[in-house]
Structures are given as structure tokens and as C-alpha cells.
Design a protein around this motif. Structure first.
Motif, mmCIF file in Angstrom:
data_model
loop_
_atom_site.group_PDB
_atom_site.id
_atom_site.type_symbol
_atom_site.label_atom_id
_atom_site.label_comp_id
_atom_site.label_asym_id
_atom_site.label_seq_id
_atom_site.Cartn_x
_atom_site.Cartn_y
_atom_site.Cartn_z
ATOM 1 N N ILE A 68 -3.393 -22.984 -7.475
ATOM 2 C CA ILE A 68 -2.524 -21.939 -6.780
ATOM 3 C C ILE A 68 -2.961 -21.759 -5.055
ATOM 4 C CG2 ILE A 68 -2.223 -19.636 -6.702
ATOM 5 C CD1 ILE A 68 -2.351 -19.522 -9.800
ATOM 6 N N PHE A 69 -1.713 -21.771 -4.687
ATOM 7 C CA PHE A 69 -1.649 -21.403 -3.221
ATOM 8 C C PHE A 69 -0.846 -20.010 -3.171
ATOM 9 C CE2 PHE A 69 0.789 -22.578 1.113
ATOM 10 C CZ PHE A 69 0.132 -21.646 1.864
ATOM 11 N N LYS A 70 -1.590 -18.961 -2.769
ATOM 12 C CA LYS A 70 -1.136 -17.707 -2.730
ATOM 13 C C LYS A 70 -0.664 -17.306 -1.331
ATOM 14 C CE LYS A 70 -0.944 -13.211 -3.285
ATOM 15 N NZ LYS A 70 -0.084 -12.700 -2.062
ATOM 16 N N GLY A 71 0.306 -17.378 -1.054
ATOM 17 C CA GLY A 71 1.162 -16.823 0.182
ATOM 18 C C GLY A 71 0.992 -15.487 0.617
ATOM 19 N N GLY A 72 0.535 -15.073 1.634
ATOM 20 C CA GLY A 72 0.700 -13.661 2.180
ATOM 21 C C GLY A 72 -0.695 -12.851 1.558
ATOM 22 N N TYR A 73 -1.704 -13.821 2.103
ATOM 23 C CA TYR A 73 -3.079 -13.311 1.785
ATOM 24 C C TYR A 73 -3.688 -12.255 2.776
ATOM 25 C CZ TYR A 73 -4.448 -17.363 4.139
ATOM 26 O OH TYR A 73 -4.517 -18.531 5.144
ATOM 27 N N THR A 74 -3.076 -12.494 3.970
ATOM 28 C CA THR A 74 -3.651 -11.584 4.974
ATOM 29 C C THR A 74 -2.677 -10.235 4.968
ATOM 30 O OG1 THR A 74 -2.183 -12.551 6.686
ATOM 31 C CG2 THR A 74 -4.263 -13.622 6.624
ATOM 32 N N GLU A 75 -3.095 -9.402 5.743
ATOM 33 C CA GLU A 75 -2.340 -8.060 5.920
ATOM 34 C C GLU A 75 -0.765 -8.230 6.426
ATOM 35 O OE1 GLU A 75 -4.226 -4.868 7.917
ATOM 36 O OE2 GLU A 75 -2.304 -3.913 7.988
ATOM 37 N N GLY A 76 -0.746 -9.055 7.193
ATOM 38 C CA GLY A 76 0.599 -9.251 7.910
ATOM 39 C C GLY A 76 1.357 -10.436 6.918
ATOM 40 N N GLY A 77 0.665 -11.164 6.462
ATOM 41 C CA GLY A 77 1.199 -12.056 5.383
ATOM 42 C C GLY A 77 1.932 -11.378 4.103
ATOM 43 N N GLY A 78 1.177 -10.356 3.853
ATOM 44 C CA GLY A 78 1.712 -9.472 2.671
ATOM 45 C C GLY A 78 2.815 -8.784 3.162
ATOM 46 N N ARG A 79 3.075 -8.302 4.230
ATOM 47 C CA ARG A 79 4.282 -7.639 4.731
ATOM 48 C C ARG A 79 5.454 -8.903 4.715
ATOM 49 N NH1 ARG A 79 1.232 -5.163 8.533
ATOM 50 N NH2 ARG A 79 1.719 -6.781 10.089
ATOM 51 N N ALA A 80 5.098 -9.885 5.038
ATOM 52 C CA ALA A 80 6.055 -10.902 5.120
ATOM 53 C C ALA A 80 6.684 -11.495 3.812
ATOM 54 C CB ALA A 80 5.366 -12.237 5.979
ATOM 55 N N THR A 81 5.781 -11.521 2.932
ATOM 56 C CA THR A 81 6.301 -11.860 1.568
ATOM 57 C C THR A 81 7.259 -10.826 1.005
ATOM 58 O OG1 THR A 81 4.567 -10.572 0.278
ATOM 59 C CG2 THR A 81 3.949 -13.012 0.696
ATOM 60 N N ALA A 82 7.263 -9.633 1.417
ATOM 61 C CA ALA A 82 8.000 -8.603 1.111
ATOM 62 C C ALA A 82 9.474 -9.101 1.539
ATOM 63 C CB ALA A 82 7.582 -7.198 1.551
ATOM 64 N N SER A 83 9.451 -9.354 2.840
ATOM 65 C CA SER A 83 10.779 -9.643 3.465
ATOM 66 C C SER A 83 11.313 -11.021 3.265
ATOM 67 C CB SER A 83 10.885 -9.436 4.963
ATOM 68 O OG SER A 83 9.908 -10.277 5.572
ATOM 69 N N HIS A 84 10.472 -11.789 2.288
ATOM 70 C CA HIS A 84 10.872 -13.318 2.137
ATOM 71 C C HIS A 84 11.241 -13.304 0.745
ATOM 72 C CE1 HIS A 84 9.834 -17.625 0.710
ATOM 73 N NE2 HIS A 84 10.972 -17.426 1.432
ATOM 74 N N THR A 85 10.724 -12.686 -0.379
ATOM 75 C CA THR A 85 11.010 -12.779 -1.445
ATOM 76 C C THR A 85 10.851 -11.249 -2.422
ATOM 77 O OG1 THR A 85 8.774 -13.563 -2.289
ATOM 78 C CG2 THR A 85 10.648 -15.381 -1.945
ATOM 79 N N SER A 86 10.708 -10.251 -1.485
ATOM 80 C CA SER A 86 10.379 -8.945 -2.027
ATOM 81 C C SER A 86 9.449 -8.917 -3.087
ATOM 82 C CB SER A 86 11.895 -8.387 -2.616
ATOM 83 O OG SER A 86 12.122 -9.043 -3.903
ATOM 84 N N SER A 87 8.230 -9.736 -2.721
ATOM 85 C CA SER A 87 7.304 -9.730 -3.465
ATOM 86 C C SER A 87 5.993 -8.599 -3.036
ATOM 87 C CB SER A 87 6.491 -10.955 -3.318
ATOM 88 O OG SER A 87 7.176 -12.156 -3.997
ATOM 89 N N LEU A 88 5.461 -8.218 -3.899
ATOM 90 C CA LEU A 88 4.244 -7.228 -3.502
ATOM 91 C C LEU A 88 3.366 -8.392 -3.617
ATOM 92 C CD1 LEU A 88 5.254 -4.552 -6.139
ATOM 93 C CD2 LEU A 88 5.471 -4.416 -3.646
ATOM 94 N N ALA A 89 2.531 -8.542 -2.487
ATOM 95 C CA ALA A 89 1.589 -9.614 -2.092
ATOM 96 C C ALA A 89 0.198 -9.071 -3.001
ATOM 97 C CB ALA A 89 1.241 -9.910 -0.728
ATOM 98 N N GLY A 90 -0.134 -7.867 -2.536
ATOM 99 C CA GLY A 90 -1.456 -7.333 -3.098
ATOM 100 C C GLY A 90 -2.515 -7.756 -2.326
ATOM 101 N N ALA A 91 -3.769 -6.987 -2.615
ATOM 102 C CA ALA A 91 -4.841 -7.141 -1.418
ATOM 103 C C ALA A 91 -5.500 -8.673 -2.053
ATOM 104 C CB ALA A 91 -5.960 -5.955 -1.773
ATOM 105 N N ASP A 92 -6.014 -9.319 -1.016
ATOM 106 C CA ASP A 92 -6.417 -10.500 -1.175
ATOM 107 C C ASP A 92 -7.574 -10.531 -2.053
ATOM 108 O OD1 ASP A 92 -6.163 -13.381 -0.633
ATOM 109 O OD2 ASP A 92 -8.407 -12.996 0.327
ATOM 110 N N ALA A 93 -8.528 -9.596 -2.062
ATOM 111 C CA ALA A 93 -9.806 -9.522 -2.747
ATOM 112 C C ALA A 93 -9.446 -9.642 -4.106
ATOM 113 C CB ALA A 93 -10.684 -8.567 -2.237
ATOM 114 N N VAL A 94 -8.522 -8.745 -4.554
ATOM 115 C CA VAL A 94 -7.902 -8.682 -5.883
ATOM 116 C C VAL A 94 -7.675 -9.963 -6.347
ATOM 117 C CG1 VAL A 94 -6.368 -7.596 -7.434
ATOM 118 C CG2 VAL A 94 -7.307 -6.191 -5.631
#
Lengths: 538, 538
Positions: free
Chosen positions: A244-270
């Protein structure tokens, strides 16, 4: 939510596909190059229709004004119309009994605007009311070479054993191309975009039960149902390796996934905890993902982390050592008796007879011995015939000695192309790397090879036939020492944690007990199968 | 030990070179391809002689039986004879007044045997008795394009401003090729092998005073004089940026350097402290080294770490964000007013109008605008003519809006080649990347571009003319997002710590005050210059 296996399976087995969108200039190329040409090139055996109100023709194929004008009802519709027109099209699909709507169109929930989000909700409502499955929006859809489904003429038409799910169409494309270049082929790949209906959980579960899929790779930006995801992933990873390659594992990356596929990236530690607990293999780039697939499918897992590096070049040997040790492998010192045996036929000057071993000598010496020092045009055939034998004062003796050395778990061969000041030609690269590949092929220890440090066009032009040598032999070849070391270390860990899965893969089997899954056609029996699969590595 | 500047400078300015070794088959190719052909191709203006007891001819050039048979005494001798024969050759060199002996031959101290080590000592003793400098053993020697010195026909003949010292011949070769492919050129590069005489301290100090060298890169496996090294490095790094790749930084790697160049690698923590304290920029691979050189020479340093990513592809945009944030850059959220301005001409569907920005639209839209949607054969010329202007509803407006956004220190453009399912052609790649390059060129903020995710031959064949576009414009282009982010982060740090050096580089100057150094010819005055240089960034 439960898995509806038949509805997912129908995605891959359409009878008649209709592609709906603009088939006039300047948009025509989109439909042609993403869907129309690839389906034909992949040998899709069903009917393929084009639909655009403007009518006309494309390559002699008629363009129908609407879905209801088609000579038959399609069961699979690819929707490339503007977002606002999707609900109307969906209603037509429902009325015609379409089973799958694959929405290529972007500009839905991912743009973060209320209107677009409600449009996506409306789409889903219509789909539910008609019992239709929706792929996307904002996706390229399925690549299923065995069934003639594809979205790029550059993809291989031969099937293979990698199952891929990918929330980005671009990443899907790049992964397939990169993996193909490395000798891997796919059972099924799906670019699934915003995942408004068919999502990562459905697809993982489907691939877990797919009899042609041996390993699963996934690029995931987020999930809407964490508890189902972690449960599905654990069940899947229990029967097949899941990378598994989890995209958006940083804080900014998480915001980016929202505008790419409207995904809720979630905290990386989780995510990290979840992936670890489920037994998935986590990677951080597509290159790492492909390296890991090569390791899983083409490499015999080493039982420990003690490595012998045998390569070409002193600086490259130092680099090999640093990269291996950085990844947690151990470059064990060479015993003096092994060194003495090697010295009996490999000159010390220009070599490194410690571990790492610089044995560039073996690439030149035997090359001369085999081809009498002269270029031959059929080097590729000659290389295929090379069989290293004991007493040859070449690769045969080298392997004999190294295999007697009991402290190592793995031999890592490496060749750095552009470290040699001479001008590289196909013959030079082919015979040198070819001889190393022949040696590697004959090596009875777990093994891998790195072909690296290539600069641009001259090297890439020369290496084409070399690729054929190793891909046809299914040899584990990597393109960087750091990538190889990381993947091998992960393979060793995987083999320790899931020895039965690893062994099963080595034996060329689909890891889990999937016979029932393949026969299954109903939701409930499928669920039973999945439950059975959990403990069922055979 | 003090620096003997004139003796080092003579290495690069030989009057007559003699290459001594086997000039018969099957060894002939070594001398020909490593030295004879490259010197001629690089336009070496002095005399070039071949020496081998066997006599004969090579390409019509006479082969002389011994050094004393040459029509003149050479001042530079390349020694490719067997190790045991080196002392005899050295004595001949001494008798003829040779100034530099470059020992290509391997099999000396690095093989870890007493006999070979004493042979190396003997060589040094003879050299000292004759006032000769020794380069190597076990090295490829100098590459000095301005003076016609080279050891590969694949190296550029144009000079540049990178000074490189490298303890591995293979790494030297790969670095020069990789850097050349990225648009960098070299003032002087030296592969210096076992460093029995001329060593890393001499060469660093020499390059610090070299008027053509703006930045210094070094691959070092070890040093025999830690205190001189740290002192020299600190003085050098005070006048020019020094990028260091330390080979053998792991425990096994340290053992490997001993058998590669008989180097004492030393504990990594000690090296790390030393490099940091001296102000050197540490990297961990040749790729990272070249990325750092590109950043230093072609990029305006951002004053902070807030980045805007503008690229092609959603997955690539997510990746850009993760890689930037992982490297310590910050992808700042886009203000809503900036978003609204962008939305006035960029459609939301298929774009990402947050930060990261997916602006694939600009690559197609303006392409149509410029070329009327039709392929043209002279796309390269057309691209050169593109000037983004305010009001063009394309790159001009985009840059206007982005430059108004005060929160960012840097724009990172990115194009991922093989994420597009269409078949890539030169025209498609050239016009798309070319338009992005035109936009980047016009951007007034600190900026860089990543062209990445290329798979093998099709992409490399198509991209050749694109490389020309950016290398001739000296634009900072990287080949991976991770590499770019790391290098840019290091550039920001460097700029903070050594703002005067960074500014001086930007102004196109050789950073330190080196006028006196260039005029100097004696050891003592050279030493004074070096002392002056310390505080002398002009």
C-alpha cells in the motif's frame, strides 16, 4: 456495507460498452485515445458503441445520437459528458438496464463546492434506484488485459498476476507502465477516482477473491469507512500480500487528497498503525511499490539479512554496502579461505576481493572466452546459451565458491551502466550485463540484481534487449541499489511474518484458498468464502 | 603538509603526455578508450605519445619502446603498466624530469596485502626524490575540458563552473554524465583513487583558489589527515559552496572503502559533525549531489520554505505535497481570493484549484491557442517564442495572479511524463513541457521544475529536444519530486547560513576573492592568498 461480488465482477465482463461524450474536434482525441483505441487494441470481444448528440463517424464507426438509438442496450456506459449532464445520462442508463456506469468526468465532489457535491449525491441516488454500480467519478476505470479492457494503447495486452487499485488515474498509468517495463503484468487494475460508490474496500475484497491475482498493490488517498477498511484489509492481507502506497500522509498532502479525490486522508499515525496491524506492506512512492512487487513475485525470500554484493565498480560497491546497511541488511566480511579460493582465478588488481566483491573481471574475461573477443551480432542468443560450470575459471567457479560460503542469505549482483568511461553500445552492455544475468540465473541462493546509474537516451537505447533477457527469465532486477535494498528488507520481514503466503507465492500459486470464491456468484455465499479465506492459505 | 599550488596546477597544464601500457590486443582498447581517443576528442593541444616495449602503431601514431625513446621529455606520464613494473617506470620518469605521474594501475594498497602496500610506499619515495606529484594509484585522473584533458569521449568538451573531486573513477564518470545531462558543465574534475600523494585536501584547496570553479562537489571515502581536512574544508566552504558525498558511512561501507581505495572511512558521527561544522552540504548519493549542484547554480534561493506547486496530474500533486512537506517545505493553503481569480479562466473540472494546483489545463489550452491545435514541425522554435502576457487567459494571467500571492517563497512546477495514458510523442511532450518551461521562465519568483515519472525508451527518445530547451535557458530542472524537494530545502538552509556566498553565485560570480590566487605561482604566496580568501567573498 457488504460486498456485492457479482456487481463488481460485471465491471470486468461487459457485453456491450457505450462511450458517451464529445466526439467532435477538439475533444475527439480524449475518447479515442483513452477508450476507443485501447479497447480495440486490447481485443475487447464485445460491442463498442459511440454516443454523441452530434452524430457522425469515427474511423468508420457510426456515432449514435443517444443511448436509446443503439441497436442493443449496453450493460456498461463510460460517461465523458459534462458534469451537469450526468444525471440525465444516468437516468437513461437506468431505463435501459445498464449495470455499470464508469464516470470519467471530473469536477464533482473533489472541487469542494456544494453544487458539485450535491450533483455527485444525485448521481449516486439514481444509481441506487437502478441497481447500477458507479465507478468514479474522475477516474480512468478498469484495465483487464485478459478481458480486452484497457485505457491506454501503451499497456501490455498479456495478462499477469498483479492486482492494482489506484485512486489516481495518472498513478495507475505510471504504475502499469513502470511495472511492465520491469517485467510485471496485471490481472486487473482499476483507477477508481472519487469512489462515490465502488471504493477501496469493495475492490480489495474483490481482488482477494480473484483467482488470477497473486499480489495486490494499492494507491489509496483516503477511506470513508475506516473500520470496514481495516477489517477488509486484514482479511485480504491474510490471503495475499498487499502493498500500500498511502497518498497524502503529510498535513499538506492530506489537504491535497481532498481536492484531488475528495478523500479524507486521516492522520498518518492512524494509517501507519492500521496498515501495520493489518499486515500490509507500506511503501512511499510508486517506484517503491513496483520494487516491492518485483521482490514478491520474482524473488526467493532470503531467510536472513546477511548479504553478499557482487558487482562492477569500486564506488558502486561502496554504495551498495551503504545502501544495504542503511536498509537493515548486513554486508558480512568475506572469510579468508573464500577469498583465497577466489584469488586463484580472479586477479586482485582492479577487483575487490572482500565483501562487497568487485568482480568486473568476470564480465570481461568470460566475455572474451565465450565470444573470442569479437563482437557478434547474435549476442542475445549466445548469452542465452551461456551455462556457468564448475572449473570454468569464470562464473561457474565463482558461484561454486560463493554457494559454499554458509554465512550469507542472499547474493546481490549489481551493474552500474554509466560508470564506465567507454562509450556504451548494445553489444557491450548486452554481453556484460548478460553474463552477469547468466551467472545470477545459475545461482542457487536467494538473489537479485541491480542495473543502475543509467543516463538518458544512449543507455536506454542500448539496454532494450537486455530487458528482454531478464524479463523473460522472470529474474528479480531492480533499477537502484537503494530501491533494491529497501524492497529486499521488506521481503525478508514479510517472509518472517507470513511464511506460508511467501512460500505459496514462490511455488507459483495464488496464495489464498480461492476456489470457492471463483465459483461464487451471490453476495451471501461470497461473504462465506471470504470468511473461509481468512485461514485458508493452502 | 602545505599546499604546493604550482605542482597541482601543472597536473592540468601538461605540455607533453606519454601513455605507458600494453598497446597490443586484447588490452589495447583500455588505453585507446580511456586516454588516447578522449584527449584527441577534447582537443588536447600538446604532444601525445604512446609507449609500449612491443612498439608498433595505433591509428597511424608510432608506439615508442620506452620513455627515453620519445623525441622530447614528457612532463606528464600516464602509467598503465602492471603494478610490479611501476617503480622502474617511476625511476625513468624521475630521470627525464617528469612533473606528474598519473597512475591508472590498480592493485596497490587497496588490495590489503603487505607487498602491494610497500610497492605503493616505494612509488611515493621515488616520486618525492624526483619532486614529482603522483595522482592515484587506481584512478582515471583529470577531466579539464578547457585544457583538452579527458578520459571519456562521452564527456562534454565545453567547460563550465563545477569543480569535482572524486575518489572513485566510476563515480566521477557517472557524475559528469549525469550532470551534463542536466545542463551542468565542469571547470575541472579529478578522479584521484588511492590518494597516495595528491589527496582530497590538496584538491579542495586547489579548487578553492581556481578562478573557473564556482561550486565544488566531492565524493570522498576517507582522509588520512582529519585535522588538515577539517581545516581545509572549512576554509574552502567559506569561499565556495562545497557539496560532499561521503562514501562508506555505514560500518560495512567503511570496510568497503578500505578495499576500494584503502581509505580509513572513520565513524559517521565524526564525519557528520566535521562536515556540518565546516559548512559543507552533505548528500547521500550521486543523484542528490547533482540535484544540489543544479539548485546552487541554476536556482534563485527562496527566502523561506513556503511553496506553491503548479503541475499536471492529481496524484502527482498529492505526491508533490507529501515530498515537499517530508523535506521540510510547506505547501501553504491557497487564499480564496486567489482561487477566485484563477477560476475566472481555469475550469474547476479536471483541475485542482487549491495548493497544490493541478493546472494541466494550461498545457493544453494555450497549446491550442499558440499552435491552432495542429502539430507543427518546428515546435521547438515556436516554444522559444512563447511569451506569457497578462490578459492571455493562460500562463500570463496565471503568473500574474501567483506573483500577487504574498505568502509563497517559491513556485515548483512539475510535469509527470508517463501518467498520461496517451502515447507520448516528441511533439506532445515538447509542446506541453515546453509551455510549462516558458511559463516558468517568465515567473519572477524563485522557481524550479520537476520533469519526472519517465518510463524507459519511448519517453527518453521523445524528451531529447525538451532537455535542450531548459539546459540552454539554464533553468533549474529536477528529475524527481523527492530529489527536488531535498535539494531546495538544502538550498534554503545554505542561503540562510551563507547568504553572501549564495548571492554571489546568483550574480554569476565565482564566490570568493580569487584574483590573487590566479596570479600566484609560489607556495608561500599561495598560502597567503588562501588566508585572504577566508573572509573575502566580494
Amino acid at each position: 456495507m457488504e460486498l456485492d461480488y457479482p456487481s463488481l465482477d460485471r465491471i470486468f465482463h461487459p457485453r456491450a460498452i457505450a462511450v458517451c461524450g464529445r466526439i467532435t474536434d477538439p475533444y475527439k482525441w480524449i475518447l479515442r485515445e483513452y477508450f476507443f483505441d485501447p479497447f480495440r487494441q486490447a481485443g475487447f470481444g464485445g460491442q463498442l458503441y459511440l454516443v454523441d448528440a452530434a452524430g457522425g463517424h469515427l474511423d468508420g464507426y457510426p456515432v449514435f445520437p443517444s443511448l436509446s438509438d443503439l441497436p442493443e442496450s449496453p450493460d456498461y456506459v463510460i460517461c465523458c459528458v459534462a458534469a451537469a449532464k450526468i444525471p440525465d445520462l444516468m437516468k437513461q442508463c437506468r431505463d435501459l438496464g445498464v449495470k455499470t456506469v464508469h464516470i470519467f468526468t471530473a469536477g464533482l465532489s473533489e472541487i469542494g463546492e456544494e453544487e458539485a457535491a450535491s450533483l455527485q449525491d444525485e448521481i449516486l441516488t439514481i444509481a441506487c434506484s437502478g441497481g447500477m454500480r458507479v465507478l468514479g467519478p474522475n477516474c480512468m476505470g478498469p484495465y483487464y488485459p485478459a478481458g480486452g479492457l484497457s485505457f491506454s494503447c501503451s499497456f501490455p495486452t498479456e495478462p499477469g498476476s498483479v492486482g492494482l487499485i489506484c485512486q489516481s488515474g495518472g498513478h495507475t498509468t505510471y504504475t502499469i507502465r513502470l511495472a511492465a517495463d520491469r517485467g510485471l503484468r496485471f490481472s486487473k487494475a482499476v483507477s477508481y477516482g472519487n469512489a462515490c460508490d465502488v471504493n477501496e474496500c469493495d475492490l480489495l475484497e474483490y481482488l482477494a477473491a480473484d483467482k488470477d491475482t497473486k499480489v495486490i498493490a494499492a494507491y489509496i488517498e483516503g477511506t470513508r469507512d475506516g473500520s470496514r477498511f481495516s477489517e477488509v484489509l486484514a482479511r485480504t492481507a491474510a490471503v495475499k500480500p498487499v502493498v500500500i502506497f498511502k497518498g497524502g500522509y503529510t498535513e499538506g498532502g492530506g489537504r491535497a487528497t481532498a481536492s484531488h479525490t475528495s478523500s479524507l486522508a486521516g492522520a498518518d499515525a492512524v494509517w501507519d498503525g492500521l496498515l501495520r496491524q493489518a499486515g500490509a506492506i507500506r511503501v512511499y512512492s510508486i517506484e517503491e511499490m513496483v520494487d516491492m512487487l518485483v521482490a514478491l513475485l520474482h524473488m526467493k525470500p532470503p531467510s536472513g539479512n546477511s548479504v553478499c554484493a557482487a558487482g562492477f565498480g569500486g564506488g558502486s560497491s561502496v554504495l551498495a554496502t551503504d545502501e544495504c546497511e542503511r536498509a537493515g541488511l548486513h554486508m558480512v566480511p568475506l572469510p579468508s579461505e573464500t577469498r583465497d579460493r577466489l584469488k586463484s582465478f580472479i586477479p586482485a588488481a582492479g577487483s575487490m576481493l572482500r565483501n562487497p566483491l568487485d568482480i568486473g573481471f568476470l564480465l570481461v574475461a568470460q566475455q572474451d572466452g565465450t565470444f573470442n573477443g569479437k563482437p557478434v551480432s547474435d549476442w542475445e542468443d549466445k548469452i542465452r546459451e551461456v551455462v556457468p560450470l564448475k572449473g570454468d575459471r569464470g562464473w561457474g567457479d565463482f558461484l561454486d565458491i560463493i554457494e559454499d560460503w554458509k554465512d550469507i542469505d542472499l547474493v546481490l549482483f549489481h551493474y552500474s551502466v554509466d560508470i564506465n568511461p567507454i562509450c556504451m553500445t548494445e553489444w557491450r552492455m548486452g554481453t556484460a550485463i548478460g553474463l552477469m544475468l547468466a551467472g545470477m540465473k545459475a545461482c542457487n541462493l536467494p538473489k537479485a540484481m541491480v542495473i543502475q546509474m543509467m543516463v538518458g537516451k544512449p543507455a536506454y537505447s542500448a539496454i532494450e534487449r537486455v530487458y528482454r533477457l531478464y524479463t523473460e527469465a522472470r529474474l528479480p532486477v531492480f533499477t537502484s541499489m537503494s530501491g533494491a535494498a529497501r524492497a529486499i528488507r521488506r521481503l525478508i520481514d514479510f517472509n518472517r511474518e507470513q511464511p506460508e503466503l511467501a512460500r505459496s507465492l514462490q511455488e507459483g500459486n495464488v496464495p489464498g484458498n480461492l476456489r470457492l470464491a471463483a465459483q461464487s456468484a451471490s453476495i451471501s455465499s461470497q461473504q462465506d468464502v471470504i470468511v473461509e479465506i481468512q485461514g485458508g492459505a493452502e
